[in-house]
Design an enzyme around this catalytic site. Structure first.
Site, PDB file in Angstrom:
ATOM      1  CG  ASN A 111      13.185   3.893  21.646  1.00 42.93           C
ATOM      2  OD1 ASN A 111      13.426   3.295  22.688  1.00 42.93           O
ATOM      3  ND2 ASN A 111      13.994   3.843  20.587  1.00 42.93           N
ATOM      4  CD1 TRP A 112      10.549   7.000  27.043  1.00 40.87           C
ATOM      5  CD2 TRP A 112      10.627   6.061  29.077  1.00 40.87           C
ATOM      6  NE1 TRP A 112       9.444   7.410  27.742  1.00 40.87           N
ATOM      7  CE2 TRP A 112       9.475   6.854  28.991  1.00 40.87           C
ATOM      8  CE3 TRP A 112      10.890   5.386  30.271  1.00 40.87           C
ATOM      9  CZ2 TRP A 112       8.574   6.976  30.055  1.00 40.87           C
ATOM     10  CZ3 TRP A 112      10.003   5.496  31.324  1.00 40.87           C
ATOM     11  CH2 TRP A 112       8.852   6.296  31.211  1.00 40.87           C
TER      12      TRP A 112
ATOM     13  CD  GLU B  68      19.874   4.206  19.291  1.00 38.66           C
ATOM     14  OE1 GLU B  68      19.277   3.703  20.263  1.00 38.66           O
ATOM     15  OE2 GLU B  68      19.711   5.390  18.939  1.00 38.66           O
TER      16      GLU B  68
ATOM     17  CD  GLU C 170      13.518   5.229  14.416  1.00 43.26           C
ATOM     18  OE1 GLU C 170      13.007   6.105  15.128  1.00 43.26           O
ATOM     19  OE2 GLU C 170      14.320   4.391  14.851  1.00 43.26           O
TER      20      GLU C 170
ATOM     21  N   GLY D  78      18.722  11.116  16.799  1.00 42.06           N
ATOM     22  CA  GLY D  78      19.481  11.687  17.901  1.00 42.06           C
ATOM     23  C   GLY D  78      20.393  12.832  17.493  1.00 42.06           C
TER      24      GLY D  78
HETATM   25  P1  PGA Z   1      15.477  10.521  18.434  1.00 43.80           P
HETATM   26  O1  PGA Z   1      15.437   8.908  18.397  1.00 43.80           O
HETATM   27  O2  PGA Z   1      14.047  10.991  18.450  1.00 43.80           O
HETATM   28  O3  PGA Z   1      16.213  10.848  19.704  1.00 43.80           O
HETATM   29  O4  PGA Z   1      16.189  10.961  17.203  1.00 43.80           O
HETATM   30  C1  PGA Z   1      14.503   8.241  17.604  1.00 43.80           C
HETATM   31  C2  PGA Z   1      14.739   6.768  17.707  1.00 43.80           C
HETATM   32  O5  PGA Z   1      15.900   6.339  17.805  1.00 43.80           O
HETATM   33  O6  PGA Z   1      13.781   5.966  17.705  1.00 43.80           O
END
Ligand code: PGA
Length: 269
Positions: A25-26, A117, A187, A193
């Protein structure tokens, strides 16, 4: 040549019978020129046998989809094209939005739906996520439905409740056939992140709660087919631990997917 062909064949996990899926996922990164370079480099780094372990989907920003689609087609790359979001209506006066039929026309196969997000910054409710799941299936694509609890919810012992309400709302209306085709990404929001991933024990627990919700709704014939990814600070050193968990069938990788070296090492882990 023939040998390569055989070894490139995607094989299911012998233990679960499910096909693994590792997704990059960019987010809002890489313009279309950078995107082409990144995919070319990833392709260069992977060996034929790397494609037999897991399907690999790449989810670039909308503006990169067409160039990446052409690149994958012309160079016969074994990557599956994915998107990060879509609108739930097929067309209409929704300035700035992209519909599921538009994505399907670009050979997109997987669409991430309900990423934390989007839920947090774009006020996507469980109802909107549900409508998007329906829209993605209507266009013959597969949703990657993101669910996960916040740090506070975990502290308050509400992880299971949160997963139940999110998963239930997103999938309960589906036929057993469509339900079994869902991909759900567990997640935990506190691990996204941050550089600090969830403990494998917590990831397995979350994934097993998600699988049990499908079991409650449709029984084992559906729950045993649903694929569950772990996402949140996945990197080349922790990827294998997650992939070895009984209820984890893949990874949703954010930051590390922007670096072809790191993403290739995650796939090879
Ligand atoms: P991350 O993001 O690997 O940078 O923690 C994962 C995501 O939000 O799908």
């Amino acid at each position: 040549m023939a040998k390569d062909k055989v070894s490139m064949e995607l094989r299911p996990n012998p233990k679960s019978g499910r096909y693994r899926l590792i997704s990059g996922n960019w987010k809002m990164n890489l313009n279309h020129l950078e995107a082409i370079q990144t995919v070319q480099k990833l392709f260069f780094l992977l060996k034929p046998q790397d494609y037999s372990y897991s399907e690999i989907s790449i989810h670039p920003p909308f503006t990169d989809l067409r160039p990446i689609q052409l690149l994958i087609d012309s160079d016969k790359m074994r990557f599956t094209l994915g998107a990060q979001n879509c609108h739930f209506e097929p067309s209409g006066a929704f300035t700035g939005e992209i519909s599921a039929p538009m994505l399907a026309k670009l050979n997109v196969s997987y669409v991430i739906v309900g990423h934390s997000e989007r839920r947090a910054y774009f006020a996507e409710s469980d109802e909107v996520v549900r409508a998007k799941v329906e829209a993605v299936f209507r266009s013959q694509m597969t949703p990657i439905i993101c669910v996960g609890e916040s740090y506070q919810e975990r502290q308050d012992g509400l992880t299971s409740d949160r997963l139940h309400s999110q998963v239930d709302s997103a999938v309960s209306f589906l036929s057993p056939e469509l339900a079994s085709r869902c991909v759900v990404a567990y997640e935990p929001i506190w691990a996204i992140g941050k550089g600090a991933a969830a403990d494998p024990k917590d990831a397995q627990e979350g994934a097993s709660i998600i699988r049990s919700i499908f079991e409650e709704l449709w029984g084992n014939s559906v729950s045993s087919k649903v694929r569950i990814q772990y996402g949140g600070s996945v990197n080349p050193s922790n990827a294998k631990e997650f992939m070895d968990l009984p209820d984890i069938d893949g990874l949703l990788v954010g930051g590390a997917a922007l670096d072809p070296d790191a993403f290739a090492r995650i796939i090879q882990a």
